[in-house]
Design an enzyme around this catalytic site. Structure first.
Site: not given
Length: 302
Positions: A98, A108, A110, A112, A147, A261-262
Protein backbone atom coordinates in the site's frame (compact mmCIF):
# COMPACT_ATOMS: atom_id res chain seq x y z
CA UNK A 1 6.54 -37.62 -14.51
CA UNK A 2 8.49 -35.49 -12.02
CA UNK A 3 7.52 -35.89 -8.36
CA UNK A 4 6.78 -32.91 -6.10
CA UNK A 5 9.85 -31.66 -4.22
CA UNK A 6 8.56 -29.74 -1.20
CA UNK A 7 12.03 -28.66 -0.06
CA UNK A 8 12.83 -27.01 -3.41
CA UNK A 9 9.53 -25.13 -3.28
CA UNK A 10 10.11 -23.94 0.27
CA UNK A 11 13.65 -22.81 -0.53
CA UNK A 12 12.41 -20.75 -3.49
CA UNK A 13 9.55 -19.19 -1.51
CA UNK A 14 11.91 -18.09 1.28
CA UNK A 15 14.40 -16.57 -1.18
CA UNK A 16 11.55 -14.83 -3.02
CA UNK A 17 10.39 -13.23 0.23
CA UNK A 18 13.96 -12.04 0.82
CA UNK A 19 14.41 -10.55 -2.65
CA UNK A 20 11.06 -8.73 -2.65
CA UNK A 21 11.66 -7.24 0.81
CA UNK A 22 15.13 -6.12 -0.23
CA UNK A 23 13.78 -4.44 -3.38
CA UNK A 24 10.99 -2.64 -1.49
CA UNK A 25 13.41 -1.36 1.17
CA UNK A 26 15.82 -0.27 -1.54
CA UNK A 27 13.22 1.90 -3.26
CA UNK A 28 11.73 3.28 -0.03
CA UNK A 29 15.06 4.34 1.51
CA UNK A 30 13.43 5.18 4.86
CA UNK A 31 11.61 2.25 6.46
CA UNK A 32 12.74 -1.35 6.90
CA UNK A 33 10.81 -4.59 7.32
CA UNK A 34 10.27 -5.95 10.82
CA UNK A 35 10.15 -9.75 10.97
CA UNK A 36 7.72 -11.69 13.12
CA UNK A 37 8.33 -15.45 13.35
CA UNK A 38 5.25 -17.37 14.37
CA UNK A 39 4.17 -20.93 15.07
CA UNK A 40 0.81 -22.53 14.36
CA UNK A 41 -0.45 -24.72 17.19
CA UNK A 42 -1.96 -27.28 14.83
CA UNK A 43 1.27 -27.54 12.80
CA UNK A 44 3.63 -25.25 10.93
CA UNK A 45 4.28 -21.54 11.08
CA UNK A 46 5.80 -18.74 9.11
CA UNK A 47 7.58 -15.43 9.01
CA UNK A 48 5.62 -12.24 8.52
CA UNK A 49 7.46 -9.10 7.48
CA UNK A 50 5.87 -5.67 7.77
CA UNK A 51 7.14 -2.27 6.68
CA UNK A 52 5.20 0.75 7.94
CA UNK A 53 5.36 4.53 7.60
CA UNK A 54 7.92 4.55 4.83
CA UNK A 55 8.74 7.43 2.52
CA UNK A 56 7.10 5.67 -0.45
CA UNK A 57 5.12 2.85 1.14
CA UNK A 58 2.61 3.53 3.88
CA UNK A 59 2.46 -0.17 4.59
CA UNK A 60 3.90 -3.28 2.96
CA UNK A 61 3.38 -6.83 4.14
CA UNK A 62 5.29 -9.82 2.75
CA UNK A 63 4.34 -13.10 4.38
CA UNK A 64 5.75 -16.61 4.12
CA UNK A 65 3.76 -19.43 5.67
CA UNK A 66 4.06 -23.21 5.77
CA UNK A 67 1.19 -24.93 7.55
CA UNK A 68 0.33 -28.61 7.79
CA UNK A 69 -2.16 -30.87 9.48
CA UNK A 70 -3.96 -34.20 9.50
CA UNK A 71 -7.22 -32.96 7.98
CA UNK A 72 -8.33 -30.08 5.81
CA UNK A 73 -10.85 -27.36 6.72
CA UNK A 74 -14.32 -27.38 5.19
CA UNK A 75 -13.44 -24.58 2.74
CA UNK A 76 -10.87 -26.85 1.06
CA UNK A 77 -12.85 -30.10 0.89
CA UNK A 78 -16.22 -28.63 -0.15
CA UNK A 79 -15.25 -28.66 -3.85
CA UNK A 80 -12.75 -31.52 -3.55
CA UNK A 81 -14.24 -34.46 -1.64
CA UNK A 82 -11.23 -36.59 -2.72
CA UNK A 83 -9.11 -34.60 -0.24
CA UNK A 84 -11.08 -35.80 2.77
CA UNK A 85 -8.99 -37.90 5.12
CA UNK A 86 -5.65 -36.74 3.74
CA UNK A 87 -2.93 -34.97 5.67
CA UNK A 88 -1.93 -31.72 4.01
CA UNK A 89 0.81 -29.13 3.64
CA UNK A 90 0.21 -25.63 2.29
CA UNK A 91 2.94 -23.06 1.80
CA UNK A 92 3.29 -19.78 0.01
CA UNK A 93 4.38 -16.19 -0.18
CA UNK A 94 1.70 -13.51 -0.14
CA UNK A 95 2.22 -9.78 -0.26
CA UNK A 96 0.28 -6.53 -0.45
CA UNK A 97 1.95 -3.15 -0.94
CA UNK A 98 0.00 0.00 0.00
CA UNK A 99 1.86 3.13 -1.20
CA UNK A 100 1.46 6.55 0.39
CA UNK A 101 1.29 8.53 -2.87
CA UNK A 102 -2.20 8.02 -4.40
CA UNK A 103 -0.66 8.07 -7.89
CA UNK A 104 1.15 4.80 -7.16
CA UNK A 105 -1.17 1.77 -7.38
CA UNK A 106 -1.55 -0.84 -4.67
CA UNK A 107 -0.19 -4.20 -5.74
CA UNK A 108 -0.74 -7.77 -4.60
CA UNK A 109 1.12 -10.97 -5.45
CA UNK A 110 0.92 -14.54 -4.27
CA UNK A 111 2.56 -17.87 -5.07
CA UNK A 112 1.50 -21.01 -3.26
CA UNK A 113 1.88 -24.78 -3.22
CA UNK A 114 -0.49 -27.37 -1.78
CA UNK A 115 -0.04 -31.11 -1.31
CA UNK A 116 -2.36 -33.68 0.30
CA UNK A 117 -1.08 -37.19 0.99
CA UNK A 118 -2.53 -40.53 2.03
CA UNK A 119 -0.78 -43.82 2.71
CA UNK A 120 -0.70 -46.05 -0.37
CA UNK A 121 -2.06 -43.39 -2.74
CA UNK A 122 -0.50 -40.84 -5.08
CA UNK A 123 -0.22 -37.35 -3.60
CA UNK A 124 -2.68 -34.70 -4.75
CA UNK A 125 -0.80 -31.44 -5.36
CA UNK A 126 -1.07 -28.15 -7.18
CA UNK A 127 0.34 -24.65 -7.47
CA UNK A 128 -1.52 -21.36 -7.51
CA UNK A 129 -0.65 -17.70 -7.64
CA UNK A 130 -0.55 -14.52 -9.65
CA UNK A 131 -0.28 -10.76 -9.30
CA UNK A 132 -2.76 -7.93 -9.71
CA UNK A 133 -2.74 -4.13 -9.67
CA UNK A 134 -5.17 -1.68 -8.06
CA UNK A 135 -4.67 1.94 -9.18
CA UNK A 136 -6.38 4.96 -7.66
CA UNK A 137 -5.46 7.23 -10.56
CA UNK A 138 -5.13 5.41 -13.86
CA UNK A 139 -2.29 5.70 -16.38
CA UNK A 140 -2.80 3.60 -19.49
CA UNK A 141 0.95 3.14 -20.06
CA UNK A 142 1.32 1.68 -16.55
CA UNK A 143 -1.46 -0.85 -17.09
CA UNK A 144 -0.05 -1.84 -20.49
CA UNK A 145 3.41 -2.31 -18.96
CA UNK A 146 1.93 -4.43 -16.14
CA UNK A 147 0.14 -6.70 -18.60
CA UNK A 148 3.11 -6.90 -20.98
CA UNK A 149 5.23 -8.28 -18.14
CA UNK A 150 2.42 -10.69 -17.23
CA UNK A 151 2.30 -11.93 -20.83
CA UNK A 152 6.09 -12.24 -21.05
CA UNK A 153 6.02 -14.41 -17.90
CA UNK A 154 3.42 -16.73 -19.44
CA UNK A 155 4.39 -17.05 -23.11
CA UNK A 156 7.50 -19.28 -22.73
CA UNK A 157 5.33 -21.89 -21.00
CA UNK A 158 2.16 -21.82 -23.08
CA UNK A 159 0.68 -19.44 -25.62
CA UNK A 160 -2.71 -19.66 -23.93
CA UNK A 161 -1.61 -19.12 -20.30
CA UNK A 162 -1.80 -15.32 -20.44
CA UNK A 163 -5.31 -15.12 -21.91
CA UNK A 164 -6.59 -17.83 -19.57
CA UNK A 165 -5.01 -16.47 -16.38
CA UNK A 166 -5.79 -12.86 -17.24
CA UNK A 167 -9.49 -13.75 -17.55
CA UNK A 168 -9.33 -15.79 -14.34
CA UNK A 169 -7.84 -12.75 -12.59
CA UNK A 170 -10.56 -10.45 -13.93
CA UNK A 171 -13.24 -12.90 -12.79
CA UNK A 172 -11.70 -13.59 -9.37
CA UNK A 173 -10.89 -10.03 -8.26
CA UNK A 174 -14.43 -8.84 -8.86
CA UNK A 175 -16.73 -7.32 -6.24
CA UNK A 176 -20.06 -8.90 -7.15
CA UNK A 177 -21.96 -6.77 -4.65
CA UNK A 178 -20.57 -3.63 -6.36
CA UNK A 179 -20.60 -5.01 -9.90
CA UNK A 180 -17.05 -3.67 -10.14
CA UNK A 181 -13.52 -5.04 -10.68
CA UNK A 182 -11.13 -4.54 -7.78
CA UNK A 183 -8.46 -3.17 -10.12
CA UNK A 184 -6.95 -3.65 -13.57
CA UNK A 185 -6.09 -7.31 -13.10
CA UNK A 186 -3.03 -9.26 -14.07
CA UNK A 187 -2.68 -13.02 -13.59
CA UNK A 188 -4.49 -15.51 -11.38
CA UNK A 189 -4.23 -19.29 -11.53
CA UNK A 190 -5.00 -22.21 -9.25
CA UNK A 191 -5.01 -26.02 -9.39
CA UNK A 192 -1.94 -26.02 -11.68
CA UNK A 193 -0.46 -29.52 -11.82
CA UNK A 194 0.00 -30.37 -15.51
CA UNK A 195 2.00 -31.41 -17.44
CA UNK A 196 4.32 -32.19 -14.50
CA UNK A 197 5.86 -30.78 -11.33
CA UNK A 198 9.00 -29.32 -12.92
CA UNK A 199 7.05 -27.37 -15.56
CA UNK A 200 4.61 -25.99 -13.00
CA UNK A 201 7.33 -25.09 -10.50
CA UNK A 202 9.38 -23.27 -13.13
CA UNK A 203 6.32 -21.26 -14.17
CA UNK A 204 5.58 -20.30 -10.55
CA UNK A 205 9.18 -19.12 -10.16
CA UNK A 206 8.76 -16.90 -13.23
CA UNK A 207 5.53 -15.46 -11.80
CA UNK A 208 7.16 -14.70 -8.45
CA UNK A 209 10.20 -13.08 -10.04
CA UNK A 210 8.09 -11.24 -12.63
CA UNK A 211 6.16 -9.32 -9.98
CA UNK A 212 9.00 -6.86 -9.28
CA UNK A 213 9.62 -6.37 -13.01
CA UNK A 214 5.96 -5.43 -13.36
CA UNK A 215 5.61 -3.19 -10.29
CA UNK A 216 8.85 -1.34 -9.57
CA UNK A 217 9.02 0.66 -12.83
CA UNK A 218 5.51 1.99 -12.10
CA UNK A 219 6.56 3.01 -8.58
CA UNK A 220 9.65 4.79 -9.92
CA UNK A 221 7.62 6.63 -12.53
CA UNK A 222 4.87 7.87 -10.17
CA UNK A 223 6.57 8.35 -6.79
CA UNK A 224 7.41 12.03 -7.32
CA UNK A 225 4.01 13.23 -8.58
CA UNK A 226 2.70 15.90 -6.17
CA UNK A 227 -0.59 15.09 -4.42
CA UNK A 228 -2.88 16.72 -1.91
CA UNK A 229 -5.89 16.18 0.31
CA UNK A 230 -8.28 15.53 -2.59
CA UNK A 231 -6.16 12.67 -3.95
CA UNK A 232 -5.60 11.29 -0.45
CA UNK A 233 -9.32 11.22 0.35
CA UNK A 234 -10.08 9.40 -2.91
CA UNK A 235 -7.32 6.89 -2.25
CA UNK A 236 -8.70 6.19 1.24
CA UNK A 237 -12.21 5.75 -0.17
CA UNK A 238 -11.02 3.35 -2.87
CA UNK A 239 -9.02 1.36 -0.33
CA UNK A 240 -12.38 0.44 1.16
CA UNK A 241 -12.94 -1.81 -1.84
CA UNK A 242 -9.82 -3.74 -0.86
CA UNK A 243 -11.27 -4.33 2.59
CA UNK A 244 -14.62 -5.39 1.15
CA UNK A 245 -13.07 -7.88 -1.26
CA UNK A 246 -10.73 -9.47 1.26
CA UNK A 247 -13.37 -9.93 3.94
CA UNK A 248 -16.28 -10.95 1.70
CA UNK A 249 -14.87 -12.78 -1.33
CA UNK A 250 -11.25 -13.83 -0.92
CA UNK A 251 -10.83 -17.62 -0.70
CA UNK A 252 -7.33 -17.34 0.78
CA UNK A 253 -8.58 -15.26 3.69
CA UNK A 254 -11.39 -17.75 4.30
CA UNK A 255 -9.05 -20.75 4.12
CA UNK A 256 -6.57 -19.11 6.48
CA UNK A 257 -9.17 -18.25 9.10
CA UNK A 258 -10.95 -21.62 8.86
CA UNK A 259 -7.72 -23.62 9.08
CA UNK A 260 -6.64 -21.90 12.28
CA UNK A 261 -4.10 -19.69 10.57
CA UNK A 262 -2.50 -16.70 12.22
CA UNK A 263 -5.07 -13.90 12.08
CA UNK A 264 -2.54 -11.05 12.16
CA UNK A 265 -0.72 -12.50 9.14
CA UNK A 266 -3.91 -13.28 7.23
CA UNK A 267 -5.23 -9.74 7.70
CA UNK A 268 -1.90 -8.00 6.98
CA UNK A 269 -3.32 -7.21 3.53
CA UNK A 270 -5.65 -4.65 5.08
CA UNK A 271 -4.78 -1.02 4.30
CA UNK A 272 -3.62 0.96 7.36
CA UNK A 273 -6.21 3.72 6.81
CA UNK A 274 -9.54 3.53 4.97
CA UNK A 275 -12.54 5.80 4.47
CA UNK A 276 -16.11 4.76 3.76
CA UNK A 277 -18.59 7.25 2.30
CA UNK A 278 -22.29 6.71 1.68
CA UNK A 279 -23.27 6.60 -2.03
CA UNK A 280 -20.16 8.43 -3.21
CA UNK A 281 -20.03 9.31 -6.91
CA UNK A 282 -17.13 11.19 -8.49
CA UNK A 283 -17.76 14.36 -10.50
CA UNK A 284 -18.03 13.53 -14.23
CA UNK A 285 -14.89 13.96 -16.35
CA UNK A 286 -12.57 14.20 -13.35
CA UNK A 287 -9.51 11.94 -12.92
CA UNK A 288 -11.49 10.16 -10.20
CA UNK A 289 -14.36 9.48 -12.61
CA UNK A 290 -11.94 8.24 -15.26
CA UNK A 291 -10.81 5.45 -12.93
CA UNK A 292 -14.32 3.98 -13.23
CA UNK A 293 -14.94 4.68 -16.91
CA UNK A 294 -11.49 3.92 -18.35
CA UNK A 295 -9.81 1.47 -15.99
CA UNK A 296 -12.27 -0.50 -13.84
CA UNK A 297 -13.52 -2.26 -16.96
CA UNK A 298 -12.83 -5.57 -18.65
CA UNK A 299 -10.32 -4.76 -21.37
CA UNK A 300 -7.57 -6.45 -23.36
CA UNK A 301 -4.58 -4.26 -22.48
CA UNK A 302 -2.03 -6.03 -24.67
Amino acid sequence: MSLPDIHRVQSFFLSLQDSICHAIENIDQKATFQQDNWQREAGGGGRTRMLTQGAIFEQAGVNFSHVYGDALPASATAHRPELSGRRFQAMGVSLVIHPLNPYIPTSHANVRFFIAEKEGEDPVWWFGGGFDLTPYYGFEEDVIHWHKVAKSVCDPFSQDYYARYKKWCDDYFYLKHRNEPRGVGGLFFDDLNTPDFDHCFEFVQHVGQGYLDAYLPIVEKRKSIPWGERERQFQLYRRGRYVEFNLVWDRGTLFGLQSGGRTESILMSMPPLVRFAYDYRPEPNTPEAKLYTDFLIHKEWV
